[in-house]
Motif scaffolding. Structure first.
Motif, PDB file in Angstrom:
ATOM      1  N   ARG A   1       0.838  -1.197   0.000  1.00 53.88           N
ATOM      2  CA  ARG A   1       0.000   0.000   0.000  1.00 53.88           C
ATOM      3  C   ARG A   1       0.869   1.242   0.000  1.00 53.88           C
ATOM      4  O   ARG A   1       1.996   1.251   0.450  1.00 53.88           O
TER       5      ARG A   1
ATOM      6  N   ALA B   1       0.373   5.049   1.427  1.00 54.72           N
ATOM      7  CA  ALA B   1      -0.569   5.597   2.407  1.00 54.72           C
ATOM      8  C   ALA B   1      -0.323   7.077   2.701  1.00 54.72           C
ATOM      9  O   ALA B   1       0.090   7.441   3.795  1.00 54.72           O
TER      10      ALA B   1
ATOM     11  N   SER C   1      -1.043  11.002   3.576  1.00 52.71           N
ATOM     12  CA  SER C   1      -2.044  11.812   4.268  1.00 52.71           C
ATOM     13  C   SER C   1      -2.426  12.939   3.313  1.00 52.71           C
ATOM     14  O   SER C   1      -1.540  13.581   2.762  1.00 52.71           O
TER      15      SER C   1
ATOM     16  N   ARG D   1      -4.063   3.972   0.022  1.00 53.22           N
ATOM     17  CA  ARG D   1      -4.754   4.171   1.293  1.00 53.22           C
ATOM     18  C   ARG D   1      -4.630   5.636   1.686  1.00 53.22           C
ATOM     19  O   ARG D   1      -3.532   6.162   1.800  1.00 53.22           O
TER      20      ARG D   1
ATOM     21  N   ASP E   1      -4.743   8.284   4.316  1.00 50.02           N
ATOM     22  CA  ASP E   1      -4.640   8.377   5.775  1.00 50.02           C
ATOM     23  C   ASP E   1      -5.238   9.709   6.241  1.00 50.02           C
ATOM     24  O   ASP E   1      -4.531  10.685   6.489  1.00 50.02           O
TER      25      ASP E   1
ATOM     26  N   TYR F   1      -2.389   7.852  13.434  1.00 45.32           N
ATOM     27  CA  TYR F   1      -1.948   7.005  12.338  1.00 45.32           C
ATOM     28  C   TYR F   1      -1.364   5.665  12.813  1.00 45.32           C
ATOM     29  O   TYR F   1      -1.612   4.621  12.217  1.00 45.32           O
TER      30      TYR F   1
ATOM     31  N   SER G   1      -3.013   2.577  11.083  1.00 47.08           N
ATOM     32  CA  SER G   1      -2.209   1.897  10.093  1.00 47.08           C
ATOM     33  C   SER G   1      -2.075   0.405  10.409  1.00 47.08           C
ATOM     34  O   SER G   1      -2.163  -0.449   9.510  1.00 47.08           O
TER      35      SER G   1
ATOM     36  N   ARG H   1       8.599   2.035   3.442  1.00 51.96           N
ATOM     37  CA  ARG H   1       8.396   3.448   3.741  1.00 51.96           C
ATOM     38  C   ARG H   1       9.724   4.068   4.136  1.00 51.96           C
ATOM     39  O   ARG H   1      10.752   3.378   4.197  1.00 51.96           O
TER      40      ARG H   1
ATOM     41  N   HIS I   1      10.459   6.165   9.676  1.00 55.80           N
ATOM     42  CA  HIS I   1       9.418   5.351  10.321  1.00 55.80           C
ATOM     43  C   HIS I   1       9.957   4.165  11.114  1.00 55.80           C
ATOM     44  O   HIS I   1       9.169   3.357  11.625  1.00 55.80           O
TER      45      HIS I   1
END
Ligand code: GLU
Length: 445
Positions: A5, A7, A9, A39, A41, A183, A187, A201, A205
């Protein structure tokens, strides 16, 4: 079955940094015939905007990074509430009431004592009465996930084996005091529910991943494979974080960058493979391998996109641009010849219009003082009739004969008089395309 995915924002336009994440996840899914989810967010109702959702989709479509389905976190709030209840029942979720100022003070004290600034879990020892009192005084608290204090380990697809001591990480806040689900929780619930198998990612993260692995296990999910790509820096290694706003995909598009140029660069930059122009996503996917990416910050120079863009355009056949040329007003009978000439002399598509303006309207002659007489003589010798591929050769031979000039001293002033510039296409190819030659008016009688 592989499921990945992207994701974002929807709080801004996506930029080159996000693109790496989107592209890597897209390629992993495509290579294995799996599913790629877009996705959104959007659990933050204040900062999320519908126009950014649309913009993100447009930017991905421009690049051909199509998705198999769209999911929106704002439509899944019930699921997050269920997960929160489950964690509460398991004793892995606790309410904490410190104000940001109090937390800051705690952090400073810890740092002064040479300790890592980790939340001290003071809220865990609050009695029910104390909590009720704090709730009354301060309103609802935040909800923190109680980490198991053990090492969290995983084999990262890019960084290799990672081991993080949970005791060095604060129990993450998953629900804010105003009830907004953050999140980190959303998530995890999504990745479990949607069967996400691979998460790529940015390396910012990594700590999130450590806490999320514990959350996934607590909620009974399967931990996906995680990979963290390095962050982009500017050409000198400087941080890009402040400049990413100017490196939005739509800005690059506006500057004339071709999608294939951007994809070709981003799919290889920071890897052991050379950057070469590839003209389809299939071709890009073919040699793509996460193993070949390093953990060092990756230098990105927007200027590298222009030669790749030019290479893409130089490879286009007339049939590929026929409609564009028509729209510019290039007559069909000369359009193929015009394209053959213009193609090798453009960096971005809009340069074609500049060459067509030169051909259709002609250029303001550029004539140095010492060349005025020479140009006047030469223009008097330029045939009136239709100019063809032979004209430049026969005309310049005649001018040479008449003036005694040769080499650069002969050709350059003529190019500048006819095109108003020092560089450009072969003059023998360009001359027949000039519909209008203002320099003719310089001819001496
Ligand atoms: N919305 C998150 C972000 O943009 C997604 C991170 C992730 O891939 O899990 O940072």
């Amino acid at each position: 079955m592989t499921t990945t995915r992207f994701a974002p924002s929807p709080t801004g336009y996506i930029h080159v940094g996000n693109l790496r994440t989107a592209l890597f996840n897209h390629l992993i899914a495509r290579k294995s015939g799996g599913t790629f989810i877009l996705r959104i967010d959007d659990t933050d109702p204040e900062r999320s905007r519908e126009e950014y959702v649309d913009a993100i989709k447009q930017d991905l479509e421009w690049l051909g990074l199509t998705w198999d389905r769209v999911e929106r976190q704002s439509e899944r709030l019930d699921r997050y509430a269920e997960a929160a209840d489950k964690l509460r029942e398991m004793g892995r979720f606790y309410e904490a009431f410190e104000t940001p100022t109090e937390l800051d003070l705690k952090r400073k004290k810890q740092l002064n004592m040479g300790k890592p600034p980790v939340y001290d879990r003071a809220a865990l020892s609050l009695s029910d009465d104390e909590k009720a009192k704090l709730r009354e005084e301060r309103g609802p608290g935040v909800w923190r996930f109680k980490l198991d204090q053990e090492r969290i380990e995983w084999e990262d697809g890019i960084l290799g084996p990672i081991s993080i001591d949970a005791a060095s990480v604060s129990d993450p806040v998953l629900i804010r005091a105003d009830g907004q689900v953050l999140y980190t929780l959303a998530s995890v619930v999504d990745d479990i529910d949607m069967g996400v198998t691979h998460v790529v990612r940015g390396s910012d993260h990594v700590t999130n991943t450590a806490t999320q692995i514990q959350m996934i296990r607590a909620l009974g999910g399967t931990v996906p494979s995680f990979a963290h790509h390095s962050l982009l820096t500017g050409p000198q290694g400087e941080s890009l974080s402040k400049r990413l706003g100017t490196l939005a995909l739509r800005d690059l598009r506006e500057q004339g960058i071709e999608p294939e140029a951007l994809l070709s660069l981003m799919a290889r930059l920071g890897s052991s493979q050379p950057v070469e122009l590839r003209t389809s996503l299939d071709e890009i996917a073919e040699g793509f391998d996460l193993d070949q990416f390093g953990s060092a910050p990756t230098k990105f120079d927007v200027q590298d996109l222009f030669p790749l863009t030019a290479r893409k355009l130089h490879g286009l056949a007339y049939a590929d641009v026929k409609d564009e040329l028509k729209a510019l007003g290039v007559p069909d009978d000369i359009a193929p010849d015009f394209w053959a000439v213009a193609r090798d002399n453009i960096t971005v598509r809009s340069d074609v219009a500049t060459w067509w303006a030169l051909c259709s309207q002609g250029a303001e002659p550029l004539v140095a003082d010492e060349d005025q007489e020479f140009v006047a003589q030469a223009m008097a010798l330029l045939p009136d009739g239709p100019l063809d591929g032979e004209t430049w050769g026969t005309w310049t031979a005649e001018v040479k004969e008449a003036t005694g000039r040769k080499g650069k001293g002969l050709f350059m002033p003529l190019r500048k008089a006819l095109t108003g510039q020092e560089r450009g296409p072969e003059m023998s190819d360009l001359l027949p395309l000039l519909q209008n030659i203002p320099a003719r008016s310089l001819a001496s009688n």
